[in-house]
Enzyme design. Structure first.
Site, PDB file in Angstrom:
ATOM      1  N   LYS A   1       1.290   4.117  -2.807  1.00 28.10           N
ATOM      2  CA  LYS A   1       1.005   5.543  -2.540  1.00 28.10           C
ATOM      3  C   LYS A   1       2.225   6.411  -2.859  1.00 28.10           C
ATOM      4  O   LYS A   1       2.069   7.500  -3.409  1.00 28.10           O
ATOM      5  CB  LYS A   1       0.559   5.747  -1.087  1.00 28.10           C
ATOM      6  CG  LYS A   1      -0.854   5.262  -0.802  1.00 28.10           C
ATOM      7  CD  LYS A   1      -1.896   6.065  -1.576  1.00 28.10           C
ATOM      8  CE  LYS A   1      -3.317   5.622  -1.326  1.00 28.10           C
ATOM      9  NZ  LYS A   1      -4.289   6.240  -2.233  1.00 28.10           N
TER      10      LYS A   1
ATOM     11  N   TYR B   1       0.845  -1.208   0.000  1.00 34.21           N
ATOM     12  CA  TYR B   1       0.000   0.000   0.000  1.00 34.21           C
ATOM     13  C   TYR B   1       0.876   1.252   0.000  1.00 34.21           C
ATOM     14  O   TYR B   1       0.685   2.177  -0.791  1.00 34.21           O
ATOM     15  CB  TYR B   1      -0.905  -0.044   1.239  1.00 34.21           C
ATOM     16  CG  TYR B   1      -1.634   1.234   1.566  1.00 34.21           C
ATOM     17  CD1 TYR B   1      -2.675   1.699   0.777  1.00 34.21           C
ATOM     18  CD2 TYR B   1      -1.294   1.962   2.708  1.00 34.21           C
ATOM     19  CE1 TYR B   1      -3.354   2.867   1.113  1.00 34.21           C
ATOM     20  CE2 TYR B   1      -1.969   3.121   3.046  1.00 34.21           C
ATOM     21  CZ  TYR B   1      -2.992   3.570   2.238  1.00 34.21           C
ATOM     22  OH  TYR B   1      -3.665   4.722   2.582  1.00 34.21           O
TER      23      TYR B   1
HETATM   24  N1  SER Z   1      -5.119   4.446   7.805  1.00 29.80           N
HETATM   25  C1  SER Z   1      -4.299   3.918   6.774  1.00 29.80           C
HETATM   26  C2  SER Z   1      -3.871   2.529   7.058  1.00 29.80           C
HETATM   27  O1  SER Z   1      -3.756   2.209   8.224  1.00 29.80           O
HETATM   28  C3  SER Z   1      -3.084   4.767   6.629  1.00 29.80           C
HETATM   29  O2  SER Z   1      -3.150   5.410   5.437  1.00 29.80           O
HETATM   30  O3  SER Z   1      -3.632   1.796   6.164  1.00 29.80           O
END
Ligand code: SER
Length: 316
Positions: free
Chosen positions: A143, A139
């Protein structure tokens, strides 16, 4: 006239931001979309798979869209279950949005980034805007790449892409799904339901967080800012507050003295340990006047009051 397309409108941030934008620009001017059907959605909703370019293009053309908020993504914890699929979905949907925006002359694009971009090679306190990014989750990798793609489309095509690196978002209006910071929402639900809370992070793991109202206000402020004020075209550091599980527990205990917690760290601990503890958001403050309004105790008070109302209504 402003016509907005939102992807991921059914998500934690999306559901609240959609309402805010509906209020600001008129319900009829906001096309809310999500992969899953949302039968109770107010206003114009369409089911949309953001990895399907043709489907996005159709909505953009049919509705004469001129702003896109691309919120659809798989988050940090959930993303680790299937790294390549996460990469594929997060990147394909972003490319679709950037390309459709370039080809159809979209005025502004909003792309959320995250504290997940930083990784463990950075100063963890007061983390600066531009350290060496070595994200530890797929992730986070998606990003940090996405931020650079936004910057690329701005530099190369003049596309007005704007982005924020959100801390963990905490709100009473919606539930998060698949993130490492989700515990900080869940803990309030357990407290209000008078249940004991089992925390998947260690008690002293400090993370940057933000109250939903502040997160929404920051998003609107960034998108409203004059173009010439935007000096960061990757993604702005954004700070709200910072706390550990122990500190949020203590804040809740001021209202519910009998609340109890236990700690059972799981795989998410390793992710959290690689993230900053606090964020330096000087650029956001200087460029578009950012200043958070909520601290931990103020947030706890509102969270508990609002959730108590919601649970009471649910039992009527
Ligand atoms: N709240 C998100 C996560 O914990 C952080 O971007 O993945």
């Amino acid at each position: 006239m402003i016509k907005i397309l939102i992807t991921g409108a059914g998500g934690q941030l999306g559901s609240v931001l959609t309402k805010e934008l509906q209020q600001k620009f008129g319900v009829q001017n906001v096309i809310a979309t999500d992969l899953l059907e949302k039968p109770n959605f107010m206003g114009h909703f369409e089911q949309l798979d953001a990895t399907d370019y043709k489907a996005i293009e159709k909505i953009v053309v049919e509705n004469k869209i001129n702003q896109i908020y691309h919120l659809a993504a798989i988050l940090s914890a959930k993303g680790e279950e299937n790294p390549l699929k996460t990469w594929d979905i997060n990147m394909k949907s972003l490319f679709n949005v950037l390309e459709v925006s370039r080809l159809y002359g979209i005025d502004k694009v909003f792309y959320p980034s995250s504290i997940a971009v930083f990784g463990d090679k950075i100063p963890r306190e007061n983390t600066p805007q531009n350290p060496n990014l070595t994200p530890t989750t797929v992730y986070g990798i998606s990003k940090s790449s996405g931020e650079n793609w936004g910057n690329y489309y701005f530099e190369k095509y003049g596309l007005d892409v704007r982005s924020l690196r959100y801390p963990g978002i905490i709100g009473y209006q919606s539930l998060p799904g698949g993130g490492t910071t989700d515990y900080a929402v869940d803990i309030y639900h357990k407290a209000v339901k008078k249940e004991k809370f089992s925390c998947f992070l260690e008690k002293n793991t400090v993370l940057p967080m933000i109250f939903m109202n502040d997160a929404i206000r920051a998003t609107v402020a960034l998108m409203d800012a004059p173009k010439e004020n935007i000096s960061v075209r990757t993604s702005y550091n954004l700070a709200g507050m910072s706390f550990s599980p122990k500190e949020i527990f203590e804040s809740i205990k001021k209202i519910y003295p009998n609340f109890r917690i236990s700690y059972k760290p799981d795989f998410r601990q390793k992710i959290a340990s690689s993230w900053p503890q606090s964020i330096n958001d000087t650029n956001a403050r200087e460029d578009w006047g950012w200043k958070p309004a909520y601290n931990l105790d103020r947030m706890s008070k509102i969270m508990i009051q609002k959730l108590e109302e919601q649970y009471k209504l649910a039992t009527i």
